[in-house]
Structure formats: structure tokens, C-alpha cells
Design an enzyme around this catalytic site. Structure first.
Site, PDB file in Angstrom:
ATOM      1  N   HIS A  62     -28.314  49.782  15.731  1.00  0.00           N
ATOM      2  CA  HIS A  62     -27.011  50.077  15.758  1.00  0.00           C
ATOM      3  C   HIS A  62     -26.234  49.712  14.639  1.00  0.00           C
ATOM      4  O   HIS A  62     -25.005  49.889  14.279  1.00  0.00           O
ATOM      5  CB  HIS A  62     -26.085  49.977  16.994  1.00  0.00           C
ATOM      6  CG  HIS A  62     -27.025  50.488  18.270  1.00  0.00           C
ATOM      7  ND1 HIS A  62     -27.374  51.679  18.584  1.00  0.00           N
ATOM      8  CD2 HIS A  62     -27.219  49.842  19.567  1.00  0.00           C
ATOM      9  CE1 HIS A  62     -27.831  51.764  19.642  1.00  0.00           C
ATOM     10  NE2 HIS A  62     -28.019  50.638  20.113  1.00  0.00           N
ATOM     11  N   ASP A 114     -35.959  48.421  17.163  1.00  0.00           N
ATOM     12  CA  ASP A 114     -36.516  47.320  17.872  1.00  0.00           C
ATOM     13  C   ASP A 114     -37.198  47.615  19.035  1.00  0.00           C
ATOM     14  O   ASP A 114     -38.296  47.399  19.468  1.00  0.00           O
ATOM     15  CB  ASP A 114     -35.685  45.809  18.025  1.00  0.00           C
ATOM     16  CG  ASP A 114     -34.588  45.966  18.568  1.00  0.00           C
ATOM     17  OD1 ASP A 114     -34.137  47.224  18.968  1.00  0.00           O
ATOM     18  OD2 ASP A 114     -33.712  45.120  18.710  1.00  0.00           O
TER      19      ASP A 114
END
Length: 460
Positions: free
Chosen positions: A70, A221
Site C-alpha cells: 500500500h 509481503d
């Protein structure tokens, strides 16, 4: 032995593992810290990567980056950084997320458009904040990338920035169901079009390092963790790091109009429905500090307490919260009495409160029809004996703790090995036998007390 490397560029540090491409065995590893904060110049990530990689990548044939999701990296016409990146845990765009949700027609419209309802974490809301609050910087911005995109671009020497479907699915302007960008949503957020990275296929080579190693597409991730753990349908992962995440592999895209489930894609061509909380391991750190002890002391206190913490409930919204969407919230203790106000109960309430927020996320996944047979606990807080003892009762599921490892970095390395091999499926790497396994338990009234405290305090 053929060697591959995986890079985990997380909020707190850069971790690199070098693995045997055939077996996944870790041959060597290194790390370097990142600066603290919710706004970081990307050059700090590159400096940490080069520090950790110094002498480590000799003989490596392929590499991939898995990065924190993000984050908003803005570049100008020359590809130079416009301003420090806003990270996923920066909540200043909370108002922008509310505005964007309303403008498109509400949560259902966003769930149908991109599978995820905007929160302050998503890149699309940060772009709206930038356009409204920093018009000068916005005017100089030509393109936007995510942290892993920018690092992969730097590492590969490619002229064209690339991303992957997993990380792209966390922007708020890429649709996992169609596999395409939504430039109309990007323009709605920022006021005009921006250059965005090309979405590479899961095993596409996107460049080479200066040392000649092939560079794989990389991913986010959470997608890296799923790949590192070899996640299969029926498995769910709860990751207890800076943030807390609950995710599972799915065969179809997710569209949750309530906004609890982010309808992400994974790094293999499937999907990764995910629920995220802002508050996980740092809840334990903060509670230990409040009680004048360390994490080992907190563990001892929490395991000495009875299940249910004598009735005390901690709402652990110490940094605001993402799920539920309460960016301005603060943490709070409920149901304190002279009889239960003891250090061991406070410690137990912290562990239970952290896990109860994630239990709600697990319920959201199962309520949406995603089957979960077992839960794997990973991340720094999964090493806590108190967390392991409490988790089966709070989660109501079979819980396993796999051996400690850098699963995000290992997932990136596995993607690198997959790209190097050019096979249809990722190489079979063994995770190893779990360190801890426990069947589901139950504590009467625990979830009800937590839900009531949340309703009384925040109305949700």
C-alpha cells in the site's frame, strides 16, 4: 547448488535470505534496519537493501522482492522521488477514504469494482490526500508505485517499472477479478491519470541485477508469506507483526461490501482474501512497558492469569484501527474492579485483545464461505508462550506454529526459484514440522464481552 535470494522490505527492516533453489534450505541471511515512522523516504529502503546485500548475493542466480503493501511512492518526469512515501499505517488519509467511498456509491460499489472497500491504508486514499493537501507535490507527480515496485525497478535496471497482481490488488485501483487497472478510480482519487507499473505475470523475468542475477516480479509481503508457507486451500495464516493479518488462499475473487475482507490476489494466479488490523505485536510491547517488564515478563504474567483475564477486556486500538475502520480510535480497558485489577490480568487481557481482533477477521473469512481447517501463527508475536497458549481458545480453531523463519523473504526466494526454473508450479519447498500444535478450545463469554465493549465504546 543453484542459489536464489528473497528480499523482505518490511516496515521495520530489510531482511534477505539466500536459499538453495531446489530445496528452499536457507544458506545465509542478513538484515538492516529501516527508520521508524509512517512516512519514509524510499532511499532509506535502498540503503538498507544494499547494506544487507553487501557480499551476500555472490553466486545468486535469481532474486525477488516482497515489500510492505500500500505505501505510496511518487515520482516525477525524471523518475525521481517527489516526496517521502506514505506507508500503509499512515492514517492521515482517513477522511479521503470516507469521501471516496461515498463518491463511488458506497462500500458495495467499491467491493464490486476492485474487491476492497477503501481505508486509510490503501494507496488510492493516499493519492487523494496528496492531491488535496500538497498540490505542489501533486503537480510534480508523474507516476505512482508501491514500495516493492520501486525497489524491483531499482534492482532490475529496467526502464519500465513493473509490479505483480498480488501487490497491485492492494492499491484500490486494480481489479483482481478482471486483472486490469481501473484508471477511472485512479483519476477520481488524484484528479488526473498517472503512470502505473506494468503488471507482470507470476514467473516473468523483469530484468537483471548489476551482478547478472535474474529479477523476478516480486510481490506484497502477505503474498510472499503465503508463498513461503506453501499455503493451500483450507489453510489460514494469522501473521502477528507490526500489523495483524488473517488470510487464506482462494480460487475466486472476494467482494465483501462490509469492507472487512480485502479482496486481494496472491502471487501465483489465485486469490488471497485478507483481513488486516493495525495493532498486533506492538500491543504486547506497549503493555509490557506499562507494567514495567519485558516481553518475557509479560509472558509469565499472562500465563499465570486465568482465561478471560478476570473479566477485563482490552480494546487494543493503540494506533487507531483499520478493521474495524476506526482510524481515530484509542485503546481502552474495560470492566476493571478492585478484585481483578492485577498485573497478570492486564497482561492476559492484552494477549486476548490482540487475538480477539484477529478472531473477528477469521470469522469474516469463514462467514464468507472460505473453508478453514487449521490456522498457522507466524510473525514475531507467535514466539510468545502466552500467545500460543491463548490462541486456540480465542480463535476456536486448530492452531499450528511453524518453525521460526523469515517466511516473507523465503516466499520471495521461492518466487525467484520458480521464475528461474520456468515451471508451471512453484518448487516444492518444505516448511518443516510445526513447533506447536493445539486443538480448538473455548472460553465462555470471551467473545461476547469483547464485542460488547466495542459496541459500547465505538458503536460497531
Amino acid at each position: 547448488m543453484s542459489l536464489v535470494a528473497g528480499i523482505d522490505s518490511s516496515t521495520q527492516s530489510c531482511k534477505i535470505v539466500v536459499c538453495d533453489a531446489a530445496t528452499g534450505a536457507v544458506v545465509r541471511e542478513a538484515r538492516a534496519p529501516h527508520p521508524d515512522g509512517t512516512e519514509v523516504h524510499p532511499s532509506a529502503w535502498w540503503e538498507a537493501l544494499t547494506e544487507a546485500a553487501d557480499g551476500l548475493l555472490d553466486g545468486v542466480e535469481a532474486v525477488a522482492v516482497a515489500g510492505q503493501q500500500h505505501g505510496m511512492v511518487t515520482v516525477d518526469d525524471a523518475g525521481e522521488i517527489v516526496r517521502p512515501a506514505l506507508l500503509w499505517n499512515d492514517t492521515r488519509s482517513a477522511g479521503a477514504s470516507t469521501d471516496l467511498t461515498t463518491e463511488l456509491g458506497g462500500p458495495q460499489a467499491w467491493a464490486e469494482a476492485v474487491g476492497t472497500v477503501p481505508t486509510a491504508s490503501l494507496t488510492v486514499t493516499k493519492l487523494r490526500w496528496l492531491a488535496e493537501h500538497e498540490p505542489g507535490e501533486a503537480g510534480r507527480t508523474r507516476g505512482v508505485m508501491l514500495p516493492h515496485d520501486w525497489l524491483t525497478w531499482k534492482l532490475s535496471g529496467s526502464e519500465e517499472p513493473t509490479t505483480d497482481r498480488g501487490d497491485a490488488s492492494g492499491t484500490g485501483y486494480w481489479d483482481p477479478a478482471t486483472g486490469s487497472y481501473r484508471p477511472d478510480l485512479l483519476e477520481r482519487a488524484f484528479g488526473r491519470r498517472l503512470d502505473v507499473p506494468r503488471v507482470a505475470s507470476p514467473t516473468e523475468a523483469v530484468g537483471r541485477t548489476p551482478g547478472g542475477a535474474l529479477v523476478a516480479p516480486g510481490t506484497g509481503d502477505n503474498m510472499g508469506s503465503a508463498l513461503g508457507l506453501g499455503l493451500r486451500p483450507g489453510d489460514a495464516v494469522i501473521s502477528l507483526g507490526t500489523s495483524g493479518t488473517v488470510f487464506a488462499v482462494g480460487d475466486r475473487p472476494s467482494h465483501d461490501p462490509k469492507g472487512e475482507i480485502c479482496g486481494f490476489a496472491d502471487a501465483t494466479g489465485r486469490y488471497l482474501p485478507l483481513v488486516c488490523t493495525l495493532n498486533a505485536a506492538r500491543v504486547l510491547d506497549a503493555t509490557a512497558a506499562m507494567l514495567g517488564t519485558d516481553l518475557a515478563g509479560l509472558d509469565r504474567l499472562a500465563t499465570d492469569a486465568e482465561p478471560g483475564a478476570g473479566g477485563i477486556v482490552l480494546l487494543p486500538y493503540l494506533d487507531g484501527e483499520r478493521t474495524p475502520d476506526l482510524p481515530g480510535a484509542a485503546g481502552s480497558l474495560h470492566h476493571l474492579t478492585r478484585a481483578n485489577m492485577r498485573p497478570e490480568n492486564i497482561a492476559r487481557a492484552a494477549v486476548e485483545g490482540m487475538l480477539l481482533g484477529l478472531a473477528d477477521g477469521l470469522s469474516a473469512l469463514t462467514d464468507s464461505g472460505i473453508p478453514v481447517g487449521r490456522v498457522q501463527l507466524v510473525g514475531g508475536a507467535a514466539r510468545s508462550e502466552a500467545v500460543r497458549a491463548v490462541a486456540p481458545a480465542v480463535l476456536g480453531a486448530r492452531v499450528e506454529v511453524p518453525p521460526p523463519a523469515e517466511y516473507v523473504a523465503i516466499g520471495a526466494a521461492r518466487q525467484a526459484a520458480w521464475t528461474l526454473a520456468g515451471t508451471e508450479e512453484p518448487p516444492e519447498w518444505s516448511v518443516g514440522e510445526p513447533e506447536f500444535t493445539a486443538e480448538a478450545q473455548e472460553v465462555d463469554g470471551l467473545h461476547e464481552r469483547y464485542a460488547q465493549a466495542r459496541r459500547d465504546t465505538h458503536g460497531v
